[in-house]
Design a protein around this motif. Structure first.
Motif, PDB file in Angstrom:
ATOM      1  N   SER A   1       7.246  -3.050  -7.082  1.00 53.75           N
ATOM      2  CA  SER A   1       6.418  -2.380  -5.758  1.00 53.75           C
ATOM      3  C   SER A   1       6.394  -3.691  -5.034  1.00 53.75           C
ATOM      4  O   SER A   1       6.068  -4.797  -5.252  1.00 53.75           O
ATOM      5  N   VAL A   2       6.481  -3.197  -3.639  1.00 56.82           N
ATOM      6  CA  VAL A   2       6.506  -4.394  -2.506  1.00 56.82           C
ATOM      7  C   VAL A   2       5.891  -3.871  -1.414  1.00 56.82           C
ATOM      8  O   VAL A   2       6.061  -2.616  -1.057  1.00 56.82           O
ATOM      9  N   HIS A   3       5.014  -4.619  -0.810  1.00 54.36           N
ATOM     10  CA  HIS A   3       4.399  -4.171   0.530  1.00 54.36           C
ATOM     11  C   HIS A   3       4.196  -5.323   1.507  1.00 54.36           C
ATOM     12  O   HIS A   3       3.955  -6.398   1.156  1.00 54.36           O
ATOM     13  N   ALA A   4       4.755  -5.101   2.743  1.00 54.19           N
ATOM     14  CA  ALA A   4       4.356  -6.262   3.754  1.00 54.19           C
ATOM     15  C   ALA A   4       3.889  -5.982   5.072  1.00 54.19           C
ATOM     16  O   ALA A   4       3.970  -4.504   5.514  1.00 54.19           O
ATOM     17  N   ILE A   5       2.892  -6.591   5.501  1.00 57.21           N
ATOM     18  CA  ILE A   5       2.103  -6.403   6.762  1.00 57.21           C
ATOM     19  C   ILE A   5       2.140  -7.608   7.525  1.00 57.21           C
ATOM     20  O   ILE A   5       2.053  -8.757   7.530  1.00 57.21           O
ATOM     21  N   LYS A   6       2.269  -7.327   8.964  1.00 62.52           N
ATOM     22  CA  LYS A   6       2.068  -8.345  10.226  1.00 62.52           C
ATOM     23  C   LYS A   6       0.738  -8.928  10.087  1.00 62.52           C
ATOM     24  O   LYS A   6       0.559 -10.142  10.552  1.00 62.52           O
ATOM     25  N   ASN A   7      -0.239  -8.041   9.985  1.00 59.57           N
ATOM     26  CA  ASN A   7      -1.558  -8.251   9.880  1.00 59.57           C
ATOM     27  C   ASN A   7      -2.160  -8.597  11.250  1.00 59.57           C
ATOM     28  O   ASN A   7      -1.805  -8.268  12.332  1.00 59.57           O
TER      29      ASN A   7
ATOM     30  N   GLN B   1      -6.833   3.130  -9.863  1.00 60.36           N
ATOM     31  CA  GLN B   1      -7.082   3.814  -8.582  1.00 60.36           C
ATOM     32  C   GLN B   1      -5.918   4.803  -8.385  1.00 60.36           C
ATOM     33  O   GLN B   1      -6.062   5.832  -7.652  1.00 60.36           O
ATOM     34  N   SER B   2      -4.502   4.156  -8.355  1.00 58.38           N
ATOM     35  CA  SER B   2      -3.509   4.924  -8.015  1.00 58.38           C
ATOM     36  C   SER B   2      -3.087   6.312  -8.723  1.00 58.38           C
ATOM     37  O   SER B   2      -2.785   7.462  -8.077  1.00 58.38           O
ATOM     38  N   VAL B   3      -3.625   6.323  -9.921  1.00 55.78           N
ATOM     39  CA  VAL B   3      -3.355   7.571 -10.853  1.00 55.78           C
ATOM     40  C   VAL B   3      -4.582   8.429 -10.952  1.00 55.78           C
ATOM     41  O   VAL B   3      -4.390   9.572 -11.347  1.00 55.78           O
TER      42      VAL B   3
ATOM     43  N   GLU C   1       6.392   6.938 -11.666  1.00 51.64           N
ATOM     44  CA  GLU C   1       5.851   5.653 -11.992  1.00 51.64           C
ATOM     45  C   GLU C   1       6.546   4.871 -10.458  1.00 51.64           C
ATOM     46  O   GLU C   1       5.779   3.983  -9.930  1.00 51.64           O
ATOM     47  N   ASP C   2       7.450   5.390 -10.007  1.00 48.18           N
ATOM     48  CA  ASP C   2       7.990   4.642  -8.647  1.00 48.18           C
ATOM     49  C   ASP C   2       6.608   4.927  -7.397  1.00 48.18           C
ATOM     50  O   ASP C   2       6.326   4.068  -6.978  1.00 48.18           O
ATOM     51  N   THR C   3       6.210   6.016  -7.359  1.00 46.81           N
ATOM     52  CA  THR C   3       4.872   6.444  -6.576  1.00 46.81           C
ATOM     53  C   THR C   3       3.654   5.625  -6.758  1.00 46.81           C
ATOM     54  O   THR C   3       3.440   4.794  -6.051  1.00 46.81           O
ATOM     55  N   VAL C   4       3.536   5.503  -8.240  1.00 43.46           N
ATOM     56  CA  VAL C   4       2.223   4.884  -8.380  1.00 43.46           C
ATOM     57  C   VAL C   4       2.395   3.202  -8.314  1.00 43.46           C
ATOM     58  O   VAL C   4       1.545   2.603  -7.697  1.00 43.46           O
ATOM     59  N   GLY C   5       3.575   2.803  -8.838  1.00 38.66           N
ATOM     60  CA  GLY C   5       3.686   1.161  -8.691  1.00 38.66           C
ATOM     61  C   GLY C   5       3.873   0.894  -6.953  1.00 38.66           C
ATOM     62  O   GLY C   5       3.328  -0.285  -6.870  1.00 38.66           O
ATOM     63  N   LEU C   6       4.388   1.688  -6.191  1.00 43.36           N
ATOM     64  CA  LEU C   6       4.299   1.134  -4.876  1.00 43.36           C
ATOM     65  C   LEU C   6       3.033   1.160  -4.247  1.00 43.36           C
ATOM     66  O   LEU C   6       2.694   0.405  -3.291  1.00 43.36           O
TER      67      LEU C   6
END
Length: 428
Positions: free
Chosen positions: A136-142, A359-361, A375-380
């Motif tokens: 699971s990975v997420h990145a933002i410029k903020n 919270q995701s599920v 699990e892919d959707t939840v993990g992301l």
């Protein structure tokens, strides 16, 4: 999986039924205008993976296709792609570097990739399955003006480099650039390639990792000199080899391991005010000063990095590495830049992840949490919620968070989000 691979190959050859025509635009742009032969490895693999990912290729198949295409490319005579040596180069001062025209040589690489795809579509080869880990990975410029973070998740490390050691390897890395994104992009493109070429990779991973970081720094020095680049990057990289987890780092990006809901320290980030770092810098004749934060010689807020050549050796290019044996009861490893860890303590991570999973599920909180979604959707969603939490906690920096789950999410959901301890969760 084979059915998915065959389906992709069919759609790909419909789009690319033959080699690219001379003069036609490339379907994906190379990272650089000119590359050395050594840089060609990383840039070609990055280009191929990017092209295939944009078309929904299975990750394992993408790695195998790119590895096969690169092997064929390197068997060719590449001298027709050499750039003319720039005027004014003093051969007495240093060995001239042979540069290749990226557009032209990458056209040949993509042609090889198309040829391999066409061949596999006609006669699909058998490949052993690889270990799969949810990431699971997420990145933002903020609030920053530019996004200078880069990351790479490569569960198919062996397949990408044709390694047949019998031990599955997976590689994950986060790079936090400063003064521009060039150094972070370079490290994300070349560090894993340098690591794959280390003779001690199987026998002494720590030495291999340190050598790979140093070699990548040296490679970037050449590019920075040729193109007058001034950026730098911290980095943290994890290699999972069977039941061994190795983490290597430069600077203040970090990785932590969570085992049965408890955060395990894997490393100590390199910061200018760390006593041993301060002593190292002062013994070299440098100094640590406080200017809003502790800085090396009044400039960089990190004491180790790839790049930052105007402050070498004070800002060191030497990585540290630690190795941990996995026991089978580990939950996940989390990698993140300082934009996350400046706002979130490592001890907070287990609770935040469990809360995010629940919270995701079960977003309404009205019933038992189940994994009705993949699990892919939840993990992301977990990484997204961690990034949002860091931003709400006051982080204004670029934020990148990557979680590599080491056991099924349903086992993690059996943990109590208020205590962070496992409740009757089956062991791996």
């Amino acid at each position: 999986m084979e059915e998915e691979a065959r389906s992709f190959l069919g759609s790909f050859v419909e789009e690319f039924p033959a080699a690219l025509e001379d003069g036609s635009p490339l379907p994906v742009s190379p990272l650089s205008r000119k590359v050395t032969l050594e840089e060609l490895h990383g840039e070609s693999l990055e280009l191929g993976l990017r092209l295939l990912a944009a078309r929904g290729a299975p990750a394992g198949l993408s790695a195998l296709l790119c590895q096969a295409a690169l092997s064929q490319l390197l068997q060719n005579d590449l001298s027709p792609f050499h750039c003319a040596q720039e005027a004014g180069h003093n051969q007495e001062e240093e060995q001239p570097v042979v540069l290749l025209q990226s557009d032209a040589v990458q056209r040949l690489f993509l042609t090889k990739l198309i040829e391999v795809t066409l061949a596999w579509h006609q006669d699909f080869p058998k490949h052993p399955p690889s270990r799969f880990l949810h990431c699971s990975v997420h990145a933002i410029k903020n609030t920053r003006r530019k996004m200078e973070d880069k990351h790479l998740a490569l569960a198919e490390f062996n397949q990408l480099f044709g390694i047949q050691s019998g031990v599955d390897c997976a590689y994950y890395a986060v790079f936090d650039g400063h003064g521009g994104v060039d150094a972070a992009t370079y490290a994300a493109t070349h560090l894993h390639v340098a690591l794959s070429k280390q003779e001690t990779l199987q026998s002494d991973t720590a030495t291999a990792f340190k050598s790979a970081f140093k070699h990548t720094d040296d490679m970037f020095r050449g590019k920075a000199k040729r193109e007058r680049l001034r950026s730098g990057t911290t980095g943290v990289a994890v290699l999972i080899q069977g039941q061994q987890l190795s983490v290597a780092w430069l600077g203040d990006s970090q990785a932590i391991l969570v085992r049965e809901g408890q955060a395990i320290t894997l490393m100590e980030p390199h910061k200018p005010d760390r006593e041993d770092e301060k002593q190292r810098i002062e013994e070299l004749g440098g100094c640590i000063t406080f200017m809003g934060c502790w800085r090396v010689n009044g400039t960089y807020a990190v004491s180790r990095a790839i790049g930052d050549f105007d402050q070498k050796p004070y800002v060191s290019g030497d990585a540290d590495c630690s190795t941990t044996q996995l026991l089978g009861d580990e939950d996940y490893v989390l990698l993140a830049c300082d934009g996350f860890f400046d706002a979130v303590k490592p001890s907070e991570v287990p609770h935040l992840v469990l809360d995010a999973l629940h919270q995701s599920v079960d977003p309404e909180g009205g019933g038992d949490a189940t994994l009705e979604q993949s699990e892919d959707t939840v993990g992301l969603r977990v990484a997204q919620q961690l990034v949002s939490h860091a931003k709400a906690a006051g982080s204004s920096d670029n934020i990148t968070v990557m979680l590599v789950f080491l056991r099924p999410l349903k086992q993690l959901l059996a943990q109590n989000s208020s205590t962070g301890t496992a409740q009757d969760a089956p062991q791996q």
